[in-house]
Design an enzyme around this catalytic site. Structure first.
Site, PDB file in Angstrom:
ATOM      1  CB  SER A 139      -0.994  -0.052   1.354  1.00  0.00           C
ATOM      2  OG  SER A 139      -1.539   1.271   1.442  1.00  0.00           O
ATOM      3  CE1 TYR A 152      -4.013  -1.999   5.541  1.00  0.00           C
ATOM      4  CE2 TYR A 152      -3.622   0.347   5.145  1.00  0.00           C
ATOM      5  CZ  TYR A 152      -3.902  -1.023   4.595  1.00  0.00           C
ATOM      6  OH  TYR A 152      -3.818  -1.345   3.219  1.00  0.00           O
TER       7      TYR A 152
HETATM    8  P1  NDP Z   1     -11.549  -5.968   0.637  1.00  0.00           P
HETATM    9  O1  NDP Z   1     -12.264  -5.880   1.775  1.00  0.00           O
HETATM   10  O2  NDP Z   1     -12.634  -5.747  -0.668  1.00  0.00           O
HETATM   11  O3  NDP Z   1     -11.185  -7.582   0.303  1.00  0.00           O
HETATM   12  C1  NDP Z   1     -10.052  -8.124   1.381  1.00  0.00           C
HETATM   13  C2  NDP Z   1     -10.076  -9.552   0.908  1.00  0.00           C
HETATM   14  O4  NDP Z   1      -9.194  -9.977   1.958  1.00  0.00           O
HETATM   15  C3  NDP Z   1     -11.209 -10.030   1.208  1.00  0.00           C
HETATM   16  O5  NDP Z   1     -11.440 -11.077  -0.025  1.00  0.00           O
HETATM   17  C4  NDP Z   1     -11.166 -10.903   2.325  1.00  0.00           C
HETATM   18  O6  NDP Z   1     -11.834 -12.341   2.507  1.00  0.00           O
HETATM   19  C5  NDP Z   1      -9.723 -11.100   2.511  1.00  0.00           C
HETATM   20  N1  NDP Z   1      -9.212 -11.341   4.070  1.00  0.00           N
HETATM   21  C6  NDP Z   1      -9.303 -10.495   5.005  1.00  0.00           C
HETATM   22  N2  NDP Z   1      -8.835 -11.175   6.026  1.00  0.00           N
HETATM   23  C7  NDP Z   1      -8.689 -12.308   5.794  1.00  0.00           C
HETATM   24  C8  NDP Z   1      -8.180 -13.235   6.650  1.00  0.00           C
HETATM   25  N3  NDP Z   1      -7.937 -13.269   7.912  1.00  0.00           N
HETATM   26  N4  NDP Z   1      -8.174 -14.587   6.066  1.00  0.00           N
HETATM   27  C9  NDP Z   1      -8.051 -14.969   4.756  1.00  0.00           C
HETATM   28  N5  NDP Z   1      -8.737 -13.866   3.856  1.00  0.00           N
HETATM   29  C10 NDP Z   1      -8.922 -12.411   4.496  1.00  0.00           C
HETATM   30  O7  NDP Z   1     -10.392  -5.261   0.372  1.00  0.00           O
HETATM   31  P2  NDP Z   1      -9.431  -4.860  -0.812  1.00  0.00           P
HETATM   32  O8  NDP Z   1      -9.702  -5.423  -2.241  1.00  0.00           O
HETATM   33  O9  NDP Z   1      -9.164  -3.435  -1.093  1.00  0.00           O
HETATM   34  O10 NDP Z   1      -8.128  -5.334  -0.190  1.00  0.00           O
HETATM   35  C11 NDP Z   1      -7.266  -6.123  -0.570  1.00  0.00           C
HETATM   36  C12 NDP Z   1      -5.733  -5.844  -0.456  1.00  0.00           C
HETATM   37  O11 NDP Z   1      -5.405  -4.540  -0.819  1.00  0.00           O
HETATM   38  C13 NDP Z   1      -5.363  -5.744   1.179  1.00  0.00           C
HETATM   39  O12 NDP Z   1      -4.361  -6.168   1.301  1.00  0.00           O
HETATM   40  C14 NDP Z   1      -5.478  -4.244   1.497  1.00  0.00           C
HETATM   41  O13 NDP Z   1      -4.633  -3.728   2.437  1.00  0.00           O
HETATM   42  C15 NDP Z   1      -4.719  -3.816   0.121  1.00  0.00           C
HETATM   43  N6  NDP Z   1      -4.955  -2.210  -0.255  1.00  0.00           N
HETATM   44  C16 NDP Z   1      -6.366  -2.016  -0.247  1.00  0.00           C
HETATM   45  C17 NDP Z   1      -6.306  -0.526  -0.936  1.00  0.00           C
HETATM   46  C18 NDP Z   1      -7.449   0.220  -0.795  1.00  0.00           C
HETATM   47  O14 NDP Z   1      -7.739   1.284  -0.983  1.00  0.00           O
HETATM   48  N7  NDP Z   1      -8.807  -0.766  -1.014  1.00  0.00           N
HETATM   49  C19 NDP Z   1      -5.265   0.353  -0.991  1.00  0.00           C
HETATM   50  C20 NDP Z   1      -3.796  -0.326  -0.656  1.00  0.00           C
HETATM   51  C21 NDP Z   1      -3.791  -1.792  -0.650  1.00  0.00           C
HETATM   52  P3  NDP Z   1     -12.911 -12.835   3.565  1.00  0.00           P
HETATM   53  O15 NDP Z   1     -13.520 -11.883   4.468  1.00  0.00           O
HETATM   54  O16 NDP Z   1     -13.852 -13.667   2.901  1.00  0.00           O
HETATM   55  O17 NDP Z   1     -11.717 -13.627   4.235  1.00  0.00           O
HETATM   56  C1  8X3 Z   2      -5.002   1.535   1.648  1.00  0.00           C
HETATM   57  C2  8X3 Z   2      -4.667   2.921   1.410  1.00  0.00           C
HETATM   58  O1  8X3 Z   2      -4.184   5.351   2.486  1.00  0.00           O
HETATM   59  O2  8X3 Z   2      -6.222   4.247   3.193  1.00  0.00           O
HETATM   60  O3  8X3 Z   2      -4.073   0.772   2.048  1.00  0.00           O
HETATM   61  O4  8X3 Z   2      -4.144   3.480   3.964  1.00  0.00           O
HETATM   62  S1  8X3 Z   2      -4.800   4.192   2.734  1.00  0.00           S
END
Ligand code: NDP
Ligand code: 8X3
Length: 252
Positions: A139, A152
């Site tokens: 991120s 985070y």
């Molecule tokens: P979502 O919440 O839409 O998706 C997160 C996914 O992670 C879900 O499929 C969830 O599945 C899975 N997950 C969470 N915890 C667990 C666990 N303990 N075990 C297994 N699976 C898990 O968020 P995003 O798609 O945005 O996030 C995906 C990645 O991208 C993350 O690592 C996030 O930190 C990163 N990210 C996101 C950003 C954003 O702005 N959205 C920016 C930068 C990075 P389930 O709940 O079914 O287990």
């Molecule tokens: C998610 C982006 O800026 O909300 O990783 O932390 S931010």
């Protein structure tokens, strides 16, 4: 034989978009997450639409024993993994050091850091065998801290460090390691962070055209499709209206 992509956290957001992108490109998929009904629905949709093979694995990445037991017992036909996308992750709360909930801290570290380590370590013999390409979801929060981002941010700084270390230690095996560092992507991320408070979650994207899961999936697919001798080590990607974790140009 089709290539195989293994995606953690494929039940929503970026992971789900990656599943759709790679399935459309002819990959077979191993998709994981805790919400099994969503995995099964996604499997059915992808198999019907793209005539691809999909294996669902329903586990919590924090659960070390289950991760190792499940992945060590993969059927032979699923072991030749070409691409691993370590995507499962979450943020919980946006509170100061003083106010933050220690359970939230544990949950973030155990998912974003430990979970990624367990999955990668368990798959490593297969990844080495197939000279795989590993993608780690970092991120921009893993590049600069912001107020109340504390743990985070720390978890994503760790993903950055782990990605660099993997690249060095796995160099001799011909494995590629790419860290993806997105800014604001509209997924379930903010609803999870604000524990179901949709109004607060919507504020994150107010006046912005945020990235979508599909945008990130396209970037990952492009990076995975480059010739074998090229490795993009890391990519930082934001909406055009975002310059950093702090600076946004929002339309009112
Ligand atoms: P979502 O919440 O839409 O998706 C997160 C996914 O992670 C879900 O499929 C969830 O599945 C899975 N997950 C969470 N915890 C667990 C666990 N303990 N075990 C297994 N699976 C898990 O968020 P995003 O798609 O945005 O996030 C995906 C990645 O991208 C993350 O690592 C996030 O930190 C990163 N990210 C996101 C950003 C954003 O702005 N959205 C920016 C930068 C990075 P389930 O709940 O079914 O287990
Ligand atoms: C998610 C982006 O800026 O909300 O990783 O932390 S931010």
């Amino acid at each position: 034989m089709s290539k195989i992509v293994f995606i953690t956290g494929a039940t929503s957001g970026i992971g789900k978009a990656c599943a759709e992108k790679f399935a459309a490109a002819g990959y077979d998929l191993i998709i994981t997450g805790r919400r099994n009904e969503r995995l099964l629905t996604l499997k059915q949709n992808l198999e019907e639409k793209f005539n691809t093979k999909v294996l669902t694995l329903n586990f919590n990445v924090q659960d070390k024993e289950t991760v190792f037991a499940t992945l060590n017992n993969l059927d032979d036909q699923w072991k030749k993994i070409d691409v691993l996308i370590n995507n499962a992750g979450l943020s919980l709360g946006r509170d100061s050091f003083l106010d933050a909930d220690i359970e939230d801290w544990d949950n973030m570290m155990q998912t974003n850091v430990n979970g990624l380590l367990y999955v990668t370590k368990a798959l490593l013999p297969f990844l080495i065998e197939s000279k795989a390409h590993i993608f780690n979801m970092g991120s921009i929060a893993g590049k600069e801290v912001y107020e109340n981002g504390n743990v985070y941010c720390a978890s994503k700084f760790a993903v950055d460090a782990i990605s660099r270390s993997m690249r060095v230690d796995l160099l001799k095996f011909g494995i590629k390691v790419t860290a993806i560092h997105p800014g604001a992507v509209e997924t379930e991320f903010s609803v999870v962070r604000y524990k179901g408070d949709k109004e607060k979650a919507d504020q994150v994207y107010k006046g912005l055209k945020p990235l979508t899961g599909e945008d990130i999936a396209s970037i990952i697919y492009f990076t995975a499709s480059l010739p074998q001798h090229i490795c993009i080590n890391e990519l930082s990607v934001t909406p055009v209206q975002q310059a950093s974790t702090y600076y946004f140009h929002r339309e009112s």
